[in-house]
Structures are given as structure tokens and as C-alpha cells.
Enzyme design. Sequence first.
Site, PDB file in Angstrom:
ATOM      1  N   LYS A  56      98.559  46.674  51.506  1.00  0.00           N
ATOM      2  CA  LYS A  56      97.264  46.604  52.208  1.00  0.00           C
ATOM      3  C   LYS A  56      96.885  45.121  52.232  1.00  0.00           C
ATOM      4  CE  LYS A  56      92.654  46.826  52.717  1.00  0.00           C
ATOM      5  NZ  LYS A  56      92.555  45.349  52.918  1.00  0.00           N
ATOM      6  N   GLU A  65      95.323  41.459  38.811  1.00  0.00           N
ATOM      7  CA  GLU A  65      95.205  40.003  38.707  1.00  0.00           C
ATOM      8  C   GLU A  65      93.842  39.658  39.278  1.00  0.00           C
ATOM      9  OE1 GLU A  65      97.231  38.076  37.234  1.00  0.00           O
ATOM     10  OE2 GLU A  65      98.949  39.416  37.048  1.00  0.00           O
ATOM     11  N   CYS A  70      92.372  31.617  41.925  1.00  0.00           N
ATOM     12  CA  CYS A  70      91.807  32.206  40.706  1.00  0.00           C
ATOM     13  C   CYS A  70      92.128  31.344  39.487  1.00  0.00           C
ATOM     14  CB  CYS A  70      92.277  33.645  40.531  1.00  0.00           C
ATOM     15  SG  CYS A  70      93.976  33.893  40.914  1.00  0.00           S
ATOM     16  N   GLU A  94      82.834  32.482  38.853  1.00  0.00           N
ATOM     17  CA  GLU A  94      83.927  32.003  39.695  1.00  0.00           C
ATOM     18  C   GLU A  94      83.379  31.637  41.071  1.00  0.00           C
ATOM     19  OE1 GLU A  94      87.060  34.770  40.851  1.00  0.00           O
ATOM     20  OE2 GLU A  94      88.482  33.183  40.371  1.00  0.00           O
TER      21      GLU A  94
END
Length: 498
Positions: free
Chosen positions: A190, A264, A299, A400
Site C-alpha cells: 500500500k 518502524e 525518522c 517529531e
Amino acid sequence: MPTEPLTPVLDPYALARELSGRHLIGGELVAAASGRTFDVVNPAKGEVVGQAAFGDAADVDRAVAAAVKAQKEWAKRPVRERGRLVAECGRALQAHVEELARLITLETGKALRTESRIEAGVLSDSFVFYGGLATELKGENVPFSPTVMTITQREPIGVVGAIIPWNVPLLLMALKIAPALVAGNAVIVKSAEEAPFTVLRVCQILNGILPPGLFNMLSGMGPECGAPLVAHPKVGKITFTGSVETGRIVYRTAADKLIPVTLELGGKSPMIVMDDADLDKAVAGAVVGMRFTRQGQSCTAASRIFVHSSVHDEFVGRLKAKVDAMVMGDPMDEKTDIGTIVSPQQFERVKGYIEAGIREGGTAHTCSALPEDPSLAKGLYVRPVIFTGLTNESRLAREEIFGPVTCIIRFDDFEDVIAQANDTEYGLAATIWTNDLKKAMDATQRLEAGLVQVNQNLVVQPNISYGGIKSSGLGKEASLEAMLEHFTHKKTIMINMA
Ligand code: ADP
């Protein structure tokens, strides 16, 4: 069925048009069952470049049916043959590096020279690497009793759902798909809303080599397309890269089904620069670590840089000079170091964080210059910002950002900086820069992260296992370990010979 190899198409606009409105299911490029599509936009110019198929549960059903069928046959093939075909995919992708790099630049605004070409190269390498590991899918002989032979064997899980984000879709898809296939699974990918075409193109290339249905690709939104993929009863494993928030949703659904997941997720990676560090190397390491060439959209971005007081001002000055020298411009231009943010939502989010940092009392050192070319006026350009004067308690040091914004935090004491580095909900990566061997070794033992590096800030490599702890995720990707632990079941067989 093997088909004629595809010829690389170097015009990304033409390719985006050609791939518009299609999933890849059962070896065929097909429209969404609903017929719906959504726009894909080039963030450097604000122009619509094509329409992606809007997948939903009906498309997931079709893809799973094709995958279940293909997987049964694939698992029966000799493991070396599976490996050979996956390695062949890698070689075929090599011929498309330039094409894929241009297409990913068109979709995401990442600079062609500094980012996209490199990523497309790693995609190809990862398939070759995993293809070569096929015969490492070994079991064990377990000592038990002379009359009871006890062995273990690695078996495929079945159908794997791979959900990927937009920031490095090619690298991340490779680290999921290649080991899953070699281990004998079928895969449904996806793609992310922002970057569906390059992923579809890769699938189309692989489709010329792998059996139809073994490898399927759906585009669409998270709730309408990703969620039914995770929930589908015949999907036996989910490997996901994305936000912590979505990771939690995926994990809950997987828990109901009792299936394994690899997650992750985000990060807030610390970089510690000690007073004895080689500053030239540390500054260069901060540029790479912060992924300034990817607008910080990583990330692992080194978004908290702790610098010893005695070298703080010097470090800030040198880092600012280095980032100032980086060229922001048309991502397709060979001269460009830094392209654009991926989407208007991310653009607003990043701007919001910069404003919050200023409100919290930080000093914003704004770097580089915006491109002057009028054709880029609508581009989602954000000038990199290095903040000083913020603490580890500030919002910018805790959340983040996923943008070209880093915080430089002053420290004096080694014990204190280790405590601050670990004072975060995340645990993806960390680096320390020092020539003091004892301190370096000590830090590697005490920093809470899945990957700790000393005097370097190397990016993900196919043979080095990678993955976070704490809120950064579950399980590892890349390496042999990931293939064995995350894409197979271990079966124990006991044979009583008495
Ligand atoms: P980001 O906001 O950084 O893009 P997301 O976690 O929202 O991160 O997206 C990562 C991937 O997860 C994308 O492919 C997205 O479509 C998908 N996704 C989003 N929501 C869901 C969901 N509820 N279930 C499964 N996949 C989802």
C-alpha cells in the site's frame, strides 16, 4: 508470465500520466473497483501530474485473492530459484534508476542529485542483496535425545501487507518486499497518498519477472485502503513504516487478529558533540544526520544536537555556514541540493513548529536562500532552521517535526547529556562525536536507541539491521535477521526413531 523488459521512460510527466488511475493486482494494471481516483501533485510547482487509483476494501479483497493463489505456488519453488528471481528484479531495477529517480522527484520534491538517484540505487541493491541470502533460510538441529531427531525449519507466513510512507518509499519498500518474497511470501504494497506512481512503476517492472499476483500494489488513503489491508483475515503479517499514531492503530488491529507486525515509527534522534570532537567531521555529520538534503523528512533526523559549551558557538557558526551554502531550487535541477516539502499539510506543520520555537524563546538561525525562479513560486520551500537557546523540554525537542528544523542544545557534563539524550519517548538512532574512546564506548552502552554510531552518521544499509525501541517501533528491518525473524514462522519437527 515473463514479459518483455520495460524500456525506461525518462519523462516523469509522461510516466505519471501512463500510470494514472491504476493498481497492480494479479499481474494486471487495473482501475479501482469503485472507479475513483485522487490527484497527485508535484510539490515543487503545485501542479497536478496525474491521478492515482483510490483503493478501498473491494480492491484489498481482489489483491488478497490474487496473492493467496500465487503464494502457494511460489512457496513450492526451490529457494535458490526464488533468490535468483529476486536478484534478477534488482538487476532489472538497476536499468531504471534514472527513470525512478526522476519520477520520485516529481512526486515528492526531493532533489534528484542528492536524494532520489541514491535512493533508486539502494532499491536495486537491496533486491540483489536479499536474492543472495535465499539459502540462509536455514533451520537448526536441536540436541534433545539420541533417538528423537529434533529440527526447526523456516516457513513463509503467507500474505504480507507492506504499508509505506512517502519520504523514502523506494528504500522502505525494498527492505520489506525483497526479504518477504525470498522467504516465500506474497506481498501487497500500500503506497503513500503523496507518492503512488514510483512504487507502482517498480511493481510494474517486477511484474515482468515474478509470477502474476505474487506482488500486488494498491494506492489510496490510510483509513479506506490501509486499514482494510491490515484487517483482512488472510493477511498474516503487516510491516508498516509511518507515524506513531498510525502505528498504534495498525498494532491494535493486528492484535485482534493475533498476527505479527513490524513497526518502524518516529524518532527524535540525539547527536552528542563532545568538546574534543573533530568539528569538521561533526558538522558534516550533522548535515547528513539531519538529512537537510531531504528537508529533514526522515525518522532518523538528528533533530536534537547536544553540543558541549566550549565548542557550541563555533559549531553553530560552522553548521550555519555549511547549510547556507546548500542550494535550494528546482528538485530536477542537477545544481539543487535541497528541494521541497512533500505536501501543503506538511508545509503548514513545519512552519507551525518554527513559529512555536520562536514563541518558546529560541533563536532561529535561518539558512540557505529561497529559489528565485518564478516558476517555483508555488513550490513548498521551507528554509532550513537551526534553533539555539531551546532546552530539551521544549516542544521542538520533544516532538517529531519531519522538516528541516533542528535544535542545538548546550551542555557541560557527560552524565547530564546522556540523561538528556535518553529523555525522550523515542529510541531510533543516536550518535556521539568524540575522540575519547572510553566516553564513546560508555555512550554506546547507555544511549537508548536501536542504532548508535560513533563519529559517523551513516544512513540505512541493506545488510545492517535497523529499527527502534520505545515509541520508535517494534522489530528490525534490513539484514538477514529481519528476513528470518520477521518474514518466516519457525516450525519445530520431532522424529522419534526409537
Ligand atoms: P505520515 O503522516 O507521516 O504520512 P502515516 O502514518 O499517516 O504517516 O502514513 C504512513 C502510511 O500509513 C501511509 O501509506 C498511509 O496511507 C498509511 N495509513 C494511514 N492511516 C492508516 C490506517 N488507519 N491503517 C493503515 N494504514 C494507514
